[in-house]
Design a protein around this motif. Structure first.
Motif, PDB file in Angstrom:
ATOM      1  N   VAL A  24     -16.593  -7.588   3.699  1.00 49.12           N
ATOM      2  CA  VAL A  24     -16.641  -6.479   3.373  1.00 49.12           C
ATOM      3  C   VAL A  24     -14.818  -5.697   3.885  1.00 49.12           C
ATOM      4  O   VAL A  24     -14.041  -5.063   3.797  1.00 49.12           O
ATOM      5  CB  VAL A  24     -17.554  -6.035   4.532  1.00 49.12           C
ATOM      6  CG1 VAL A  24     -17.578  -4.498   5.118  1.00 49.12           C
ATOM      7  CG2 VAL A  24     -18.731  -6.556   3.551  1.00 49.12           C
ATOM      8  N   THR A  25     -14.491  -6.726   5.125  1.00 45.64           N
ATOM      9  CA  THR A  25     -13.022  -6.040   6.333  1.00 45.64           C
ATOM     10  C   THR A  25     -12.362  -5.924   4.842  1.00 45.64           C
ATOM     11  O   THR A  25     -11.153  -4.747   4.977  1.00 45.64           O
ATOM     12  CB  THR A  25     -12.511  -6.778   7.291  1.00 45.64           C
ATOM     13  OG1 THR A  25     -13.980  -6.370   7.835  1.00 45.64           O
ATOM     14  CG2 THR A  25     -11.613  -6.875   7.810  1.00 45.64           C
ATOM     15  N   ALA A  26     -11.709  -6.863   3.397  1.00 44.12           N
ATOM     16  CA  ALA A  26     -11.116  -7.372   2.854  1.00 44.12           C
ATOM     17  C   ALA A  26     -11.026  -6.324   1.515  1.00 44.12           C
ATOM     18  O   ALA A  26      -9.931  -5.172   1.492  1.00 44.12           O
ATOM     19  CB  ALA A  26     -11.148  -8.986   2.520  1.00 44.12           C
ATOM     20  N   ALA A  27     -12.253  -5.831   1.514  1.00 50.43           N
ATOM     21  CA  ALA A  27     -12.103  -4.636   0.429  1.00 50.43           C
ATOM     22  C   ALA A  27     -11.987  -3.568   0.892  1.00 50.43           C
ATOM     23  O   ALA A  27     -11.734  -2.833   0.253  1.00 50.43           O
ATOM     24  CB  ALA A  27     -13.843  -4.941   0.041  1.00 50.43           C
ATOM     25  N   ALA A  28     -12.551  -3.169   2.178  1.00 44.49           N
ATOM     26  CA  ALA A  28     -12.009  -2.228   2.878  1.00 44.49           C
ATOM     27  C   ALA A  28     -10.699  -1.458   3.155  1.00 44.49           C
ATOM     28  O   ALA A  28     -10.259  -0.542   2.630  1.00 44.49           O
ATOM     29  CB  ALA A  28     -12.961  -2.121   4.401  1.00 44.49           C
ATOM     30  N   PHE A  29      -9.923  -2.865   3.758  1.00 43.51           N
ATOM     31  CA  PHE A  29      -8.401  -2.331   3.164  1.00 43.51           C
ATOM     32  C   PHE A  29      -8.146  -2.520   2.584  1.00 43.51           C
ATOM     33  O   PHE A  29      -7.184  -1.589   1.551  1.00 43.51           O
ATOM     34  CB  PHE A  29      -7.664  -3.439   3.936  1.00 43.51           C
ATOM     35  CG  PHE A  29      -7.972  -3.496   5.363  1.00 43.51           C
ATOM     36  CD1 PHE A  29      -6.656  -2.853   6.476  1.00 43.51           C
ATOM     37  CD2 PHE A  29      -8.763  -4.582   6.588  1.00 43.51           C
ATOM     38  CE1 PHE A  29      -6.290  -2.504   7.630  1.00 43.51           C
ATOM     39  CE2 PHE A  29      -8.406  -4.327   7.734  1.00 43.51           C
ATOM     40  CZ  PHE A  29      -7.763  -3.839   8.099  1.00 43.51           C
ATOM     41  N   ARG A  30      -8.377  -3.181   0.980  1.00 39.90           N
ATOM     42  CA  ARG A  30      -8.266  -3.297  -0.113  1.00 39.90           C
ATOM     43  C   ARG A  30      -8.357  -2.042  -1.146  1.00 39.90           C
ATOM     44  O   ARG A  30      -7.736  -1.360  -1.571  1.00 39.90           O
ATOM     45  CB  ARG A  30      -8.909  -3.990  -1.354  1.00 39.90           C
ATOM     46  CG  ARG A  30      -8.362  -3.926  -2.759  1.00 39.90           C
ATOM     47  CD  ARG A  30      -9.263  -5.346  -3.089  1.00 39.90           C
ATOM     48  NE  ARG A  30     -10.142  -5.218  -4.244  1.00 39.90           N
ATOM     49  CZ  ARG A  30     -10.962  -6.236  -3.366  1.00 39.90           C
ATOM     50  NH1 ARG A  30     -11.041  -6.727  -2.260  1.00 39.90           N
ATOM     51  NH2 ARG A  30     -12.538  -5.532  -2.802  1.00 39.90           N
ATOM     52  N   MET A  55      -5.364   1.996   5.803  1.00 41.27           N
ATOM     53  CA  MET A  55      -6.087   0.894   6.929  1.00 41.27           C
ATOM     54  C   MET A  55      -4.929   0.132   7.253  1.00 41.27           C
ATOM     55  O   MET A  55      -4.544   0.145   8.913  1.00 41.27           O
ATOM     56  CB  MET A  55      -7.079   0.594   6.395  1.00 41.27           C
ATOM     57  CG  MET A  55      -8.978   1.901   6.286  1.00 41.27           C
ATOM     58  SD  MET A  55      -9.911   0.822   5.916  1.00 41.27           S
ATOM     59  CE  MET A  55     -10.047  -0.302   7.273  1.00 41.27           C
ATOM     60  N   ALA A  56      -3.789  -0.432   6.324  1.00 38.57           N
ATOM     61  CA  ALA A  56      -3.217  -1.016   7.394  1.00 38.57           C
ATOM     62  C   ALA A  56      -2.431   0.180   8.005  1.00 38.57           C
ATOM     63  O   ALA A  56      -1.856  -1.395   8.837  1.00 38.57           O
ATOM     64  CB  ALA A  56      -2.058  -1.441   5.927  1.00 38.57           C
ATOM     65  N   VAL A  57      -2.168   1.185   8.007  1.00 31.48           N
ATOM     66  CA  VAL A  57      -0.823   1.371   8.375  1.00 31.48           C
ATOM     67  C   VAL A  57      -2.049   2.105   9.827  1.00 31.48           C
ATOM     68  O   VAL A  57      -0.878   1.868  11.070  1.00 31.48           O
ATOM     69  CB  VAL A  57      -0.035   2.891   7.826  1.00 31.48           C
ATOM     70  CG1 VAL A  57       0.353   3.744   8.633  1.00 31.48           C
ATOM     71  CG2 VAL A  57       0.159   2.817   6.665  1.00 31.48           C
ATOM     72  N   GLN A  58      -2.881   2.704   9.561  1.00 28.80           N
ATOM     73  CA  GLN A  58      -3.954   2.923  10.677  1.00 28.80           C
ATOM     74  C   GLN A  58      -3.840   2.089  12.019  1.00 28.80           C
ATOM     75  O   GLN A  58      -4.366   2.018  13.349  1.00 28.80           O
ATOM     76  CB  GLN A  58      -5.067   3.207  10.460  1.00 28.80           C
ATOM     77  CG  GLN A  58      -4.839   4.965   9.816  1.00 28.80           C
ATOM     78  CD  GLN A  58      -5.836   5.665   9.203  1.00 28.80           C
ATOM     79  OE1 GLN A  58      -6.791   4.992   8.647  1.00 28.80           O
ATOM     80  NE2 GLN A  58      -5.493   6.436   8.140  1.00 28.80           N
ATOM     81  N   ALA A  59      -4.376   0.712  11.308  1.00 29.31           N
ATOM     82  CA  ALA A  59      -4.937  -0.322  11.983  1.00 29.31           C
ATOM     83  C   ALA A  59      -3.425  -1.780  11.810  1.00 29.31           C
ATOM     84  O   ALA A  59      -4.161  -2.528  11.190  1.00 29.31           O
ATOM     85  CB  ALA A  59      -5.367  -0.671  11.831  1.00 29.31           C
ATOM     86  N   ALA A  66      -5.040  -5.708  13.062  1.00 22.63           N
ATOM     87  CA  ALA A  66      -6.798  -6.070  12.240  1.00 22.63           C
ATOM     88  C   ALA A  66      -5.929  -6.218  10.881  1.00 22.63           C
ATOM     89  O   ALA A  66      -6.153  -7.644  10.551  1.00 22.63           O
ATOM     90  CB  ALA A  66      -6.826  -4.325  11.960  1.00 22.63           C
ATOM     91  N   TYR A  67      -5.299  -5.458  10.047  1.00 20.93           N
ATOM     92  CA  TYR A  67      -4.519  -5.797   8.697  1.00 20.93           C
ATOM     93  C   TYR A  67      -3.384  -7.207   8.813  1.00 20.93           C
ATOM     94  O   TYR A  67      -3.882  -7.828   8.355  1.00 20.93           O
ATOM     95  CB  TYR A  67      -3.276  -4.729   7.974  1.00 20.93           C
ATOM     96  CG  TYR A  67      -3.162  -5.250   7.403  1.00 20.93           C
ATOM     97  CD1 TYR A  67      -4.321  -5.063   5.449  1.00 20.93           C
ATOM     98  CD2 TYR A  67      -1.416  -5.390   6.610  1.00 20.93           C
ATOM     99  CE1 TYR A  67      -3.600  -5.507   4.476  1.00 20.93           C
ATOM    100  CE2 TYR A  67      -1.442  -5.111   5.259  1.00 20.93           C
ATOM    101  CZ  TYR A  67      -2.203  -5.348   4.341  1.00 20.93           C
ATOM    102  OH  TYR A  67      -1.589  -5.568   2.746  1.00 20.93           O
ATOM    103  N   ARG A  68      -2.889  -7.633   9.889  1.00 17.40           N
ATOM    104  CA  ARG A  68      -1.952  -8.614  10.233  1.00 17.40           C
ATOM    105  C   ARG A  68      -2.895 -10.030  10.795  1.00 17.40           C
ATOM    106  O   ARG A  68      -3.284 -10.895   9.960  1.00 17.40           O
ATOM    107  CB  ARG A  68      -0.993  -8.781  11.458  1.00 17.40           C
ATOM    108  CG  ARG A  68      -0.320  -9.600  11.625  1.00 17.40           C
ATOM    109  CD  ARG A  68       1.072  -9.289  13.110  1.00 17.40           C
ATOM    110  NE  ARG A  68       0.370  -9.423  13.474  1.00 17.40           N
ATOM    111  CZ  ARG A  68       0.619  -8.308  14.566  1.00 17.40           C
ATOM    112  NH1 ARG A  68       0.944  -7.010  14.118  1.00 17.40           N
ATOM    113  NH2 ARG A  68      -0.443  -8.520  15.889  1.00 17.40           N
TER     114      ARG A  68
END
Length: 228
Positions: free
Chosen positions: A176-182, A187-191, A194-196
């Protein structure tokens, strides 16, 4: 200690030990105990060293990440503790409630604590304690602790059924988390933390030989952090 020592110019001492229980060669990177290569009795130390060298780049990155995480964990002063406590009280109960509802758990009461003994606990009465230091962790790691305690509502021990359930929930949460970033690149810039961590976890899971690769990788990752 029985075994052999290999000195790596970047990692330092690498301990090679034999184990009668080991069925394959494995590497453990511990922030305090260092790097240990476990070799089955039917294999030689040369095989263990060869395996280590094949995974050396991963070991170096893991050691560096652990040092970074430990350095980030300083002794918290009273003001920092209260700040984390306020954040934890605002976030953790609602996050726990969300995960419980999603996966079909019912608990009694949740309490935010500050201690150095554990990240969380679950009593036989269905009361869950969560450490305010969870706010210092990447979200997926904090979720791992919450899911761990929720699974104890169903299985109070750490038997096979408990670990199978935890693996199922952690794998779903990771997907679910991977799908949210995809689906939401911003979101990668905002968090970024978490993305790393998501990327690091996905690599660890893909290379894991464990029968429960997601929960196993999360368990290894949380050992890199110390309670403040």
């Amino acid at each position: 200690m029985n075994g052999k020592i290999y000195t790596d110019s970047e990692v330092g001492e690498v301990k090679l030990v034999r184990s009668v229980r080991a069925r394959r060669i494995s590497i453990r990177v511990h922030p305090v105990k260092g790097v240990t290569v476990t070799v089955p009795c039917f294999a030689g130390y040369d095989s263990g060293l060869k395996f280590y060298l094949s995974r050396r780049d991963w070991v170096i990155k893991t050691v560096q990440r652990q040092k970074r995480n430990i350095c980030d964990c300083v002794q918290l002063d009273p003001e920092q503790v209260e700040r984390l406590r306020a954040q934890a009280k605002e976030y953790l109960p609602s996050r726990l409630a969300f995960l419980a509802a999603k996966y079909g758990f019912v608990y009694n009461r949740v309490t935010i604590k500050h201690n150095r003994s554990n990240w969380g606990s679950c009593s036989t009465r269905g009361n869950i304690n969560l450490n305010l230091n969870l706010m210092r962790l990447p979200v997926l790691l904090a979720d791992y602790v919450l899911l761990h305690e929720l699974c104890h509502l169903r299985y109070p021990d750490h038997g096979g059924d408990f670990h199978n359930l935890l693996e199922t929930l952690c794998a779903d949460n990771l997907a679910v988390t991977a799908a949210a970033f995809r689906d939401n690149p911003s979101m990668a810039v905002q968090a970024p933390q978490a993305y790393r961590f998501l990327g690091e976890l996905q690599k660890a899971v893909s290379s894991s030989r464990s029968s429960r690769p997601v929960s196993y990788s999360l368990e290894r990752a949380i050992r890199c952090y110390r309670l403040g």
